[in-house]
Design an enzyme around this catalytic site. Sequence first.
Site, PDB file in Angstrom:
ATOM      1  N   PHE A 139       0.915  -1.263   0.194  1.00  0.00           N
ATOM      2  CA  PHE A 139       0.138  -0.045  -0.007  1.00  0.00           C
ATOM      3  C   PHE A 139       0.850   1.256   0.022  1.00  0.00           C
ATOM      4  CE2 PHE A 139      -2.405   3.505   1.611  1.00  0.00           C
ATOM      5  CZ  PHE A 139      -3.699   3.507   1.008  1.00  0.00           C
ATOM      6  N   ASP A 224       9.172   2.638   1.122  1.00  0.00           N
ATOM      7  CA  ASP A 224       8.021   3.179   1.688  1.00  0.00           C
ATOM      8  C   ASP A 224       7.850   3.180   3.332  1.00  0.00           C
ATOM      9  OD1 ASP A 224       5.444   4.040   2.596  1.00  0.00           O
ATOM     10  OD2 ASP A 224       4.498   3.258   0.964  1.00  0.00           O
ATOM     11  N   LYS A 253       2.671   9.972   7.991  1.00  0.00           N
ATOM     12  CA  LYS A 253       2.172   9.556   9.113  1.00  0.00           C
ATOM     13  C   LYS A 253       2.630  10.424  10.775  1.00  0.00           C
ATOM     14  CE  LYS A 253      -0.312   5.444   7.627  1.00  0.00           C
ATOM     15  NZ  LYS A 253      -1.511   5.840   7.870  1.00  0.00           N
TER      16      LYS A 253
END
Length: 404
Positions: A139, A224, A253
């Site tokens: 993702f 990532d 995040k």
Amino acid sequence: MSDMAVTREMFDQVMVPNYAPAQVIPVRGQGARLWDQQGREYIDFAGGIAVNCLGHCHPALVSALKEQGEKLWHLSNVLTNEPALRLAKKMVDATFAEKVYFCNSGAEANEAALKLARRYAIDNFGPEKTQIIAFTQGFHGRTFFTVSVGGQAVYSDGFGPKPADIDHVPYNDLAALKALISDRTCAVVMEPLQGEGGIISPEPAFVQAVRELCDQHNALLVFDEVQTGVGRTGALYAYMDLGVTPDILTSAKALGGGFPIGAMLTTSKIAAAFKVGTHGSTYGGNPLACAVAEAAFDTVNTESVLNGVKEREAWYREGLDAINAKYGCFEQIRGKGLLLGCVVNERYQGRARDFLQAAMEEQLMVLIAGANVVRFAPSLVITKEEVAEGLARFERAVAKVVNG
């Protein structure tokens, strides 16, 4: 402040229906606790999906926001600002990177990474070197480019033709990667621990081999670290525990501790492909965001917090093992640091959401990662008392599901 009465029904009236939020509307948070409109108290093991790395309203972040809020909110990138440059210098000093690009989210950080990888390959090796290899169940965000690179068709199908030259192989499957990678490959994109895909750790030998294959084929290795970065696994960035250095790393995040910010980190050599005007972001490097992120980064990047993550992982594993010994519903507890997943066994296949909903009824917030994994991504500084109380609530939730 407006005195407008806000209800869950209002969401259905005014919001695009791409989310289905819980009935609960939190109005206040402190540490790992939240309170809703009725004053009910919840323990937060979700952390805004691995965002609130210092919990809610951490004094260092509140102070940075207030202080910067009195000085300067926004400048375009025609100018620069002190918080952005201080944060960039700290990130460079603490990592492999020599250059930083700021944006507003993980998806934007990955979008920048993918564009940079393509541009670098085309500039240095020619127009044919455009293949991007990523991993199934990965993702990387919800822009059209990042969602196409993410290996979950459920998120990328149904929007028409996808960006071309993107291929997927199973995570931890070295043979499949070897069969696909070539001198046409510009980048291999991977999470150093798959989050949304089910909290799946890489085999250390697999990560080493990916790095070697990228070197053989002049392909860039893109990590990532949107979910794994800023202390989540017990290292500042997960690559630091894997003995492998990526060429490009993305962070978001937890980077802002709850304030929207993303960053792409890379070397000077690769960064040179982004000449003036090649890529940009209106809000990227925003002084408010960077001031808060600097405070979060300074707080997390300490021995006490990073070692504390490993200590807290042990509290969770011990508590979850004890619950599982009693109720026998999980086949394993996997993950690293404070990114943990309880994988349901055969009897409870497809029912992770039932555990999430039962937890909410017990005033505990958890996450899922697919249909079979209950995910925890709490504050990195959650107290032992909060962990114990949250696990007691989780045990009651598990009992509800197991006993029907």
